[in-house]
Design an enzyme around this catalytic site. Structure first.
Site, PDB file in Angstrom:
ATOM      1  N   ASP A   1       0.846  -1.251   0.050  1.00 46.33           N
ATOM      2  CA  ASP A   1      -0.173   0.042   0.152  1.00 46.33           C
ATOM      3  C   ASP A   1       0.479   1.364  -0.254  1.00 46.33           C
ATOM      4  OD1 ASP A   1      -2.709   1.391   0.820  1.00 46.33           O
ATOM      5  OD2 ASP A   1      -2.012   1.376   1.924  1.00 46.33           O
TER       6      ASP A   1
ATOM      7  N   GLU B   1       2.013  -0.494  -5.558  1.00 46.44           N
ATOM      8  CA  GLU B   1       0.905   0.309  -5.720  1.00 46.44           C
ATOM      9  C   GLU B   1       1.747   1.634  -5.497  1.00 46.44           C
ATOM     10  OE1 GLU B   1      -3.745   2.520  -3.714  1.00 46.44           O
ATOM     11  OE2 GLU B   1      -1.855   2.045  -1.937  1.00 46.44           O
TER      12      GLU B   1
END
Length: 711
Positions: A350, A386
């Site tokens: 993330d 990401e």
């Protein structure tokens, strides 16, 4: 009663049971003293033992306690200066979770004592809170690491054969009627034969789990009666979250998670974890003191030039400082633990750009990537970024180093724009369809692109074709977001409709998105439930919705769409032309030589440079040469495939599409047509024959075999 103890060792960090006792080790560079607190119950108000750690080696406080067994609950109190203005926030009145705890016993119970300062005080976070937080903090747990893996082996699915399914442990299983009620929403449910068989029949090779590291529900959500359903608020990087455990909270969650992985591996399905190493659940200077902040604030977080405050590249109030050796060690130890002890097969990071920031700039050659690249364990699993964060210069798509794949946000945006009819160039559509060579060709392969249409953050596929605006009233948000953000199109009506024409168009658009996704080069990622028509009723940010908005409703599944998706995945699996190892040579604008790919106008003529730059162009045909793969198999054999011809028509009306001349193929079998309600297409067509392609649809033709020619 005084408990006997030995000096113990500074490594490994955490609580390590050796069969005779437990070694406790806690890193804190700036602490003046550390106390280990033992508890009988998770909600016990006072510890049964408070033991001062006398040994300090390599900035690690450590002790060995003979006779302590797995299941023992514990926490730390850390002494040191209370100097927030200098970055130090030590307060021994706060019980702290071990950053290396392998299990955590419960959830936070929000109370003013969780804050190291006095809430409401005029001095704000400079004030000092003497209340004991122990009754309200989850306890760390000593575990028995033993487990019978039964010769478990990682599936080791190559990227080009991978199909990822992004799912939430609870959301996927909570409403499944064939899962025993007592295990719904748990790791055990995810490892149940019903779920595993569904994934296998669908064709999934890897399930990417939204965060399962132990996390905290934010105080402001708790006050509203909501929860941090997604889990992007980690406090324990080694502990599987207890919320998804049906086996208790004192180590049973670890065993249950391992059983889940073992069963998925038996079915040939990999497990990828969505991990949040960019920030913790402790927030900014006004946040609680739960673990890192009280153990050694300055040694874990990125602080500003005025170290009372935190640098925030994540939108959560704080950022872990991955430039510091102890933080890098924490992250690497965590990753290795999940690979070696929990047998997971990869990670999706993330806001990965945050981890690459040195000082303030994102650097793809940062220490974080250097360490992973040389690590003999971590470097061998799937690593997915990401590729952005909220800081300046944080959009780093296409800039991650070799060995990494990336969520391709440009793919998502382009494909959404194409099918909703937005002004966009066919050249970009062609780039995205062929693996985004403009982003990854310098030092990676098409498999660096994780292609997706939808993900947990945003509309579901059903809602993407049913709403122009977000409808997040339950979140207390402003609904006026509009299609500029969502890149959605409601097909003529906002929300549910009884108009047969609108319903038919929405179903066709979903098939168009799915067909585009699974026929594109790169690695496809499917959001759980999209294949079954799952809706969030227009909510495009369901992060706090632990209810029917987020859960998969299996009884209302669109089984026709499930079958259509399964057929697409099977087609992709059986034909290597759709999952190439290498880049195409016939790029948009180049003359075709039948080597691997060619591009055609509806009239059946090859596209030239000018055709790629018209924003009104909505249709094209693509020839895929199955003899132009130039790839060898594992035994050295040349890989060849059939030839295919794909027609994309995003125009609102039907088009007569002329097939290419004979040198590309004399006979073609139509095997897929999204305009035909998802049913298997049929029909034989000759070179230069005109076929009718419905508005907003995809047609796929396969070069006919000798047998097909005479039927």
């Amino acid at each position: 009663m005084e408990i006997s103890s030995y000096p113990g060792d500074p490594f490994p960090l955490g609580a390590t049971w050796d069969g005779k006792g437990v070694n406790f080790a806690l890193y804190s560079e700036n602490a003046a003293g550390v106390e280990l607190c033992l508890f009988r119950e998770a909600k016990g108000e006072t510890e049964t033992q408070r033991i001062k750690l006398e040994e300090y080696s390599h900035q690690v406080w450590h002790i060995y306690l003979p006779g302590v067994q797995p299941g023992q609950l514990y926490g730390y109190r850390v002494h040191g200066p209370w100097e927030p203005q200098n970055g130090h926030r030590f307060n021994p009145n706060k019980l702290l979770i071990d950053p290396y705890a392998r299990a955590i016993s419960g959830k936070i119970e929000w109370h003013d004592s969780l804050f190291a300062y006095t809430r409401g005080h005029p001095d704000k976070d400079l004030s000092f809170n003497k209340k004991d937080s122990a009754p309200f903090v989850p306890k760390s747990v000593v575990i028995d690491p033993g487990f019978d893996w039964e010769n478990d082996k990682p599936p080791l699915i190559p990227y080009h054969q991978t199909v990822i399914y992004e799912a939430h442990v609870k959301g996927l299983t909570w409403l499944h009627p064939e899962i025993p009620p007592e295990i719904r929403g748990t790791y055990a449910a995810l490892g149940h034969p019903v779920i595993i068989n569904y994934l296998r029949e669908l064709g999934i090779t890897a399930i990417e789990l939204m965060p399962v590291h132990h996390f905290v529900t934010d105080a402001h959500l708790h006050e509203k009666g909501l929860t941090n359903y997604w889990g992007y608020n980690t406090i324990g990087y080694f502990a599987p979250d207890v919320r998804y455990s049906g086996s208790g909270s004192t180590g049973g969650q670890v065993v249950e998670f391992k059983h889940m992985v073992k069963e998925l591996h038996k079915a040939g399905i990999e497990v990828i974890l969505d991990v949040v190493y960019n920030h913790t659940a402790e927030g900014n200077e006004m946040g609680p003191s739960l673990s890192f902040k009280g153990i050694d604030n300055a040694s874990y977080y990125r602080l500003t030039k005025k170290p009372r405050f935190y640098m925030d590249y994540t939108g959560t109030g704080n950022t872990l400082n991955a430039n510091l050796p102890n933080v890098l060690r924490l992250i690497m130890d965590s990753l290795r633990y999940w690979i070696e002890e929990m047998h997971v097969d990869g990670f999706r990071f993330d806001l990965a750009a945050t981890l690459a920031r040195e000082l303030q700039e994102v650097n793809r050659l940062s220490a974080f990537f250097d360490i992973i690249h040389q690590d003999p364990v971590i470097s061998k699993v799937k690593l997915i970024a990401e590729p952005w964060d909220l800081g300046e210069g944080g959009y780093q798509i296409g800039k991650f180093p070799p060995g990494w794949a990336e969520w391709n946000g440009k793919y998502r945006d382009c494909i959404r724009d194409y099918w909703r009819g937005a002004e966009s160039m066919l050249a970009e559509f062609a780039e995205r369809f062929t693996g985004s060579s403009d982003l990854y060709q310098d030092y990676r392969k098409p498999t660096a692109s994780i292609n997706f249409i939808t993900a947990h953050d945003g509309f579901t596929l059903n809602d993407l074709v049913s709403y122009n605006e977000k409808h997040n009233q339950e979140n207390g948000e402003n609904n006026q977001d509009g299609e500029s953000h969502n890149r959605s199109w409601n097909c003529g009506a906002e929300g549910p409709s009884e108009d047969p024409a609108i319903i038919s168009l929405r179903q066709r658009q979903q098939r168009n998105f799915l067909a585009t996704l699974f026929l594109s080069q790169g690695v496809p990622m499917l959001l759980a439930g999209d294949e079954a028509g799952r809706t969030q009723k227009g909510n495009n940010n369901a992060y706090c919705q632990d209810n029917e908005i987020s859960w998969t409703n299996w009884e209302s599944a669109d089984n026709n769409l499930v079958e259509f998706t399964s057929r697409l995945i099977r087609l992709r699996r059986e034909h290597p032309v759709f999952c190439r190892h290498r880049w195409f040579h016939g790029a948009p604008g180049q003359e075709a030589d039948l080597e691997d790919i060619a591009w055609f106008l509806p009239e059946g003529t090859e596209m030239t440079g000018d055709h790629w730059n018209h924003d009104f162009a909505r249709s094209l045909g693509i020839f895929l040469n199955g003899h132009g793969l130039h790839t060898r198999g594992s035994k050295g054999e040349m890989i060849v495939d059939d030839n295919f011809y794909v027609i994309f028509n995003a125009h609102h009306d039907s088009l007569d599409y002329v097939l290419p001349p004979e040198e590309y193929g004399t006979r073609w079998t139509k095997i897929l047509d999204t305009g035909e309600n998802g049913a298997e297409a049929q029909g034989i067509h000759g070179a230069r024959e005109a076929i009718s392609v419905k508005g907003r649809s995809v047609v796929l033709l396969q070069q006919a075999t000798e047998k097909d020619k005479y039927e």
